[in-house]
Design a protein around this motif. Structure first.
Motif, short mmCIF file in Angstrom:
data_model
loop_
_atom_site.label_atom_id
_atom_site.label_comp_id
_atom_site.label_asym_id
_atom_site.label_seq_id
_atom_site.Cartn_x
_atom_site.Cartn_y
_atom_site.Cartn_z
N ILE A 1 -17.77 14.19 -45.12
CA ILE A 1 -17.52 14.04 -46.56
C ILE A 1 -16.06 14.43 -46.84
CG2 ILE A 1 -18.13 14.84 -48.88
CD1 ILE A 1 -21.01 15.33 -47.76
N TYR B 1 -25.78 19.63 -41.76
CA TYR B 1 -25.02 19.71 -43.01
C TYR B 1 -23.54 19.97 -42.73
CZ TYR B 1 -23.37 22.11 -47.30
OH TYR B 1 -22.66 22.52 -48.39
N GLY B 2 -23.26 20.79 -41.73
CA GLY B 2 -21.88 21.04 -41.33
C GLY B 2 -21.20 19.75 -40.88
N GLN B 3 -21.90 19.00 -40.01
CA GLN B 3 -21.33 17.74 -39.52
C GLN B 3 -21.14 16.75 -40.67
OE1 GLN B 3 -20.29 17.50 -36.18
NE2 GLN B 3 -20.75 19.64 -36.55
N THR C 1 -27.56 19.42 -53.49
CA THR C 1 -26.66 19.39 -52.35
C THR C 1 -27.43 18.95 -51.11
OG1 THR C 1 -25.82 20.95 -50.67
CG2 THR C 1 -26.85 21.91 -52.58
N PRO C 2 -26.73 18.30 -50.15
CA PRO C 2 -27.45 17.81 -48.97
C PRO C 2 -28.04 18.93 -48.11
CG PRO C 2 -25.07 17.42 -48.79
CD PRO C 2 -25.34 17.83 -50.20
N ASP D 1 -18.65 9.25 -38.15
CA ASP D 1 -17.80 9.66 -37.04
C ASP D 1 -17.41 8.44 -36.19
OD1 ASP D 1 -16.42 11.68 -35.87
OD2 ASP D 1 -18.09 12.51 -34.74
N SER E 1 -20.81 17.53 -43.88
CA SER E 1 -19.76 18.03 -44.77
C SER E 1 -18.38 17.68 -44.23
CB SER E 1 -19.86 19.55 -44.93
OG SER E 1 -21.06 19.87 -45.57
N ARG E 2 -18.24 17.79 -42.92
CA ARG E 2 -16.95 17.44 -42.31
C ARG E 2 -16.60 15.99 -42.63
NH1 ARG E 2 -16.03 15.35 -37.02
NH2 ARG E 2 -13.78 15.31 -36.66
N THR F 1 -23.04 10.88 -38.01
CA THR F 1 -22.69 10.24 -36.75
C THR F 1 -22.10 8.85 -36.98
OG1 THR F 1 -24.50 11.45 -35.76
CG2 THR F 1 -23.55 9.71 -34.43
#
Lengths: 255, 637
Positions: free
Chosen positions: B178, B171-173, B67-68, B54, B175-176, B51
């Motif tokens: 990253i 993790y998706g958020q 991995t996270p 972002d 990864s985006r 966040t």
């Protein structure tokens, strides 16, 4: 089953940090309870090695309840061992017999380099997710959760893909070291849900492109991935990945 | 030490909105100039990192695992609470707040808990938007179930693996971000020190777990989201790498540690077997929706469960707490299981187990319905116990599962050290002396998605921080000290393994500081922990090299911290001469053996301040002020 105590001969892959080659070493696992997990058996062997002044065997693990996806070794030729639908941490020694010889090796694939002993580098999976394995949404602007109904069946199918723990057994089991089951599971999870549709085409193209560039092979329908998956993820997810990829390539502007 | 909670004044319902309005903001262009270190990638750390990135901050995120996606939030099973009132059973934000503060036995801050309840609905909305597949009804809308300490169904779930699905959403958020370059990800790192410059947290020292290199990282603020310290007990349901080390380093650098004695013992875990056992496995609280807990009425009754007729069984929770039945809060259920076993009515080989029985639910709903709800949990039980829970009742016993104590934070989630923040399970803030089920996930995401990203702006906008890079003397000093410690550890070459000593520590913690505590036992415990710590520094054996992938060394320095921390935990338990929630002092109980609080003397947060090596820590008290709820003896009868 009654608890018993067994003795095993372990043939374990040892490889030093930074070296390209390793070799099999032989160790004895003595007086192992059949109620112990495979990783607890390795703990006992490691304590024994430490006392003898030998460096313990390095292996990845964390939650030890089959959900984090960190553990994974090839046991007697099978990723996570021969028992179906089981991570290595949930494999118990009651599956072995007194006097057995057990081969323990790391997950092997071009895209997974061995770090040390049984530890491999699976960061290629992260790169694939970073390429598109998500839904873009800012924290704060989401509509009410019930605004988008999803049928029970669709939700269950999405969940079947979402259950993937990212352990890499599918890659280790595949003769082509393909990551199609891993990618298919994530593509399915997100493409089945209405909130995942806007980015579906872009996602499929980006994830497949990254998968290829990381050095994973292609799928030739051997189904070894499905057989080794500790979460029983089905290869129908690969079929869905192929459909999503194909339609993205043919129909979409998201190249 | 000054403890200023910074809770805004005015009516409870409007506090957070007003506070957000009053917070100084950093404009979007200026956010790019700030770097923030986030330690941990669980629900709190991962969501905060994603966040903030972002929003435009530059984030450096660290995790222990490869991995996270593997942080221990992943292991949460049952669900996440929110006051959506989708089932139409009369739920409200106030109701969720009230249940949570009562469940915590009135030892949490009202304003924090209310904010948590307010954020809960937005969390569900955001998770669904990011693709979390919460269970649905046939009509396509969301399904809910019940958890302990509540009389409404407000828990959202994804089979028996809600934590996994929420974490993969985060993790998706992450990864985006990253991929976009907003987050620099550092996996396989242990944070071993916090670097302070001019009184403010400005960086961390970490060990690269692959190469063993010591690394320095600087930033404008540091956020710890490193989870709980349950592994001080050795056997717990926490992940094997969970540790207190980053928070302990923060404690030594001026961040007070609050309420360490508030530990949660979860009533339904798979029972302990063998001394080789490495960890315990939880069976989700959600199982108490359908499972009935019982023991034989008669002590020493060792017939198999199906041979014990209905009228010779004691469904003790249903008998003693008719209005909540099997869904009483965790501390109450755990103590009652212990009492039943202490009376000689425990079951199984060791007598340290009670039954969790699904026979009636399977007869009522059919095996398929039960499988759909709890299939993965039943499978996990079967794998570990080698017994089919569809046919034979589960045997369960309480185990350490969560800790409510943690680093002290104010309303901004900032510690007593400027610029050092603490989120999620690692802080002390929202659960008081007992956490209700399905509330940990809620807190992690509330802190990370909806609190810290605002409050950190308030901090950064009001500071005039000078430029600091890793060549600063403070980084050098910190690294030198750390290297000395690691070298010392590598050169003991004693006779005992790290695990062996850790097991002994765990034994003392459980024995003297477990489900029931008393003055004499705690004093003895403190002495034993202290003696064990001395032995550790003379007799531990850490093999290999520190400049290598060395898991023994990792475990070694984590244990060194636990050996210090365990003593603080026991000291806190000794000082708190009352029972509350998960902290049960035998000297302070009601006639019916329930926890008896002492509001006159102990209605405060105990925030411990480091006084230097070998010195007794200083106790600071933050009084708890209740403006909205009335303190009562908790009753679930």
């Amino acid at each position: 089953m009654e608890e018993k105590f067994i003795n095993l001969t372990l043939k374990v892959w040892r490889q030093k940090l930074g070296e390209k080659k390793g070799k099999i070493e032989t160790y004895q696992a003595k007086n192992i309870s059949t109620d112990a997990s495979f990783l607890e058996m390795l703990d006992i062997v490691n304590d024994d090695l430490t006392i003898k002044g030998i460096e313990p065997i390095a292996f990845d693990h964390d939650c030890r309840e089959g959900i984090c996806g960190m553990c994974g070794q090839v046991v007697n030729g099978y990723a996570h061992g021969e028992e179906k639908g089981t991570t290595l941490c949930q494999l118990h020694m009651r599956r072995f017999k007194d006097g057995d010889t057990v081969f323990v090796e790391p997950f092997r694939a071009k895209a997974f380099k061995v770090v040390k002993d049984l530890v491999v580098d699976r960061s290629a999976f992260d790169k694939i997710i970073q390429a598109g394995g998500y839904i873009t949404a800012k924290a704060g602007g989401a509509p009410d959760a019930n605004n988008l109904p999803v049928t029970y069946e669709t939700c269950e199918l999405a969940m079947n893909g979402a259950e993937c723990i990212g352990c890499g057994a599918c890659v280790a089991a595949c003769p082509n070291a393909s990551a199609m089951l891993f990618v298919g599971a994530k593509i399915s999870h997100l493409a089945l849900l209405p909130q995942g549709r806007p980015e579906a085409a872009k996602r499929a193209l980006a994830m497949v492109r990254t998968m290829d560039s990381c050095g994973f092979g292609n799928c030739s329908n051997e189904r070894e991935c499905e057989a080794s998956c500790p979460k029983n993820i089905e290869i129908t997810n690969i079929a869905r990945l192929n459909r999503e990829f194909l339609s993205a390539g043919v129909c979409s502007t998201a190249m | 030490m000054q403890l200023n909670s910074n809770v805004p004044s005015g009516p409870l319902e409007g506090k957070w909105d007003r506070y957000k309005f009053d917070l100084k903001k950093v404009n979007p262009a200026n956010k790019r100039k700030f770097e923030v270190i986030v330690v941990g990638t669980g629900l709190a750390g991962g969501s905060a990192a994603a966040t903030m990135a972002d929003l435009g901050y530059h984030v450096k995120n660290f995790c222990i695992q490869d991995t996270p996606r593997r942080a221990h939030s992943i292991a949460a099973q049952g669900g996440i609470n929110a006051a959506k009132n989708y089932p139409g059973d009369g739920d409200s934000v106030y109701n969720l707040f009230y249940d949570t503060i009562k469940g915590g036995d009135y030892r949490a801050r009202e304003a924090n808990v209310y904010r948590l309840a307010q954020n809960a609905n937005a969390i569900i909305d955001h998770c669904v938007a990011t693709g979390v597949p919460f269970a649905r009804e046939y009509g396509g809308l969301h399904a809910n179930r019940s958890f302990g300490g509540a009389q409404v169904s407000r828990t959202f779930y994804a089979r028996g693996q809600t934590g996994q699905q929420l974490l993969l959403g985060v993790y998706g958020q992450l990864s985006r971000q990253i991929g976009l370059g907003g987050v620099e990800m550092y996996a396989r790192r242990d944070i071993l020190d916090i670097v302070i410059v001019d009184g403010c947290a400005r960086g961390v020292i970490c060990r690269n777990l692959v190469t063993g290199e010591i690394e320095r990282h600087s930033a404008h603020a540091v956020v710890l989201a490193t989870g709980g310290y349950d592994n001080v007990y050795f056997l717990s349901t926490s992940g094997m790498h969970s540790n207190v080390s980053a928070c302990w380093a923060a404690y030594k650098k001026g961040a007070a540690f609050a309420n360490p004695c508030y530990t949660q013992i979860h009533p339904t875990c798979i029972t302990v077997h063998g001394d080789y056992q490495s960890k315990l496995t939880l069976m989700s609280e959600s199982l108490r929706n359908d499972g009935r807990i019982w023991v034989p009425k008669k002590a020493g009754d060792n017939r198999s469960p199906e041979q014990i007729p209905e009228n010779e069984r004691d469904y003790y929770l249903e008998r003693k707490y008719p209005s909540f039945g099997n869904l009483v809060p965790r501390d109450v259920a755990s103590r009652n299981a212990k009492m039943a076993c202490d009376e000689g009515r425990g079951v199984g080989n060791t007598g340290l187990a009670v039954y969790l029985d699904f026979t009636e639910a399977i007869q009522r709903d059919g095996e398929d319905v039960i499988r759909a709800k709890y299939g993965n949990l039943f499978q996990m039980y079967d794998k570990i116990q080698d017994e089919d829970p569809y046919k034979v009742p589960m045997k369960i016993y309480p185990a350490i599962h969560y800790v409510m104590g943690g680093t002290w934070v104010d309303y901004n989630l900032m510690t007593t050290r400027n610029g050092l923040f603490c989120l999620g399970g690692a802080n002390f803030s929202d659960h008081g002396a007992n956490r209700l089920g399905a509330s940990a996930l809620m807190q992690g995401l509330s802190d990370g998605y909806f609190v810290l990203p605002y409050t950190i702006g308030g901090y950064l906008a009001t500071q005039s921080l000078t430029d600091v890079d890793t060549s600063h003397q403070a980084f050098k000093d910190s690294e030198t000290q750390l290297n000395e410690k690691l070298n010392k550890l590598m050169n003991i070459n004693g006779k005992r393994t790290v695990d062996d000593i850790h097991k002994e520590l765990g034994h003392y913690m459980w024995e003297y500081c477990g489900m029931a505590r008393n003055d004499a036992g705690l004093k003895e415990g403190i002495q034993k922990i202290s003696a064990l710590r001395e032995e550790f520094w003379q007799n531990v054996n850490v093999t290999g090299s520190s400049k290598d992938f060395n898991q023994t060394l990792e475990k070694g320095y984590r244990l060194a911290d636990y050996l210090e921390f365990g003593e603080l935990l026991a000291r806190d338990a000794l000082t708190r001469e009352e029972s509350c929630g998960g902290h049960f002092r035998e000297e302070s109980q009601t006639e019916e053996n329930e926890a008896k609080r002492d509001d006159e003397n102990f209605c405060h947060v105990a925030a411990w301040e480091y006084a230097g090596e070998g010195k007794t820590p200083i106790l600071n008290k933050e009084p708890l002020v209740f403006e909205s709820v009335k303190l009562t003896q908790r009753s679930y009868k």
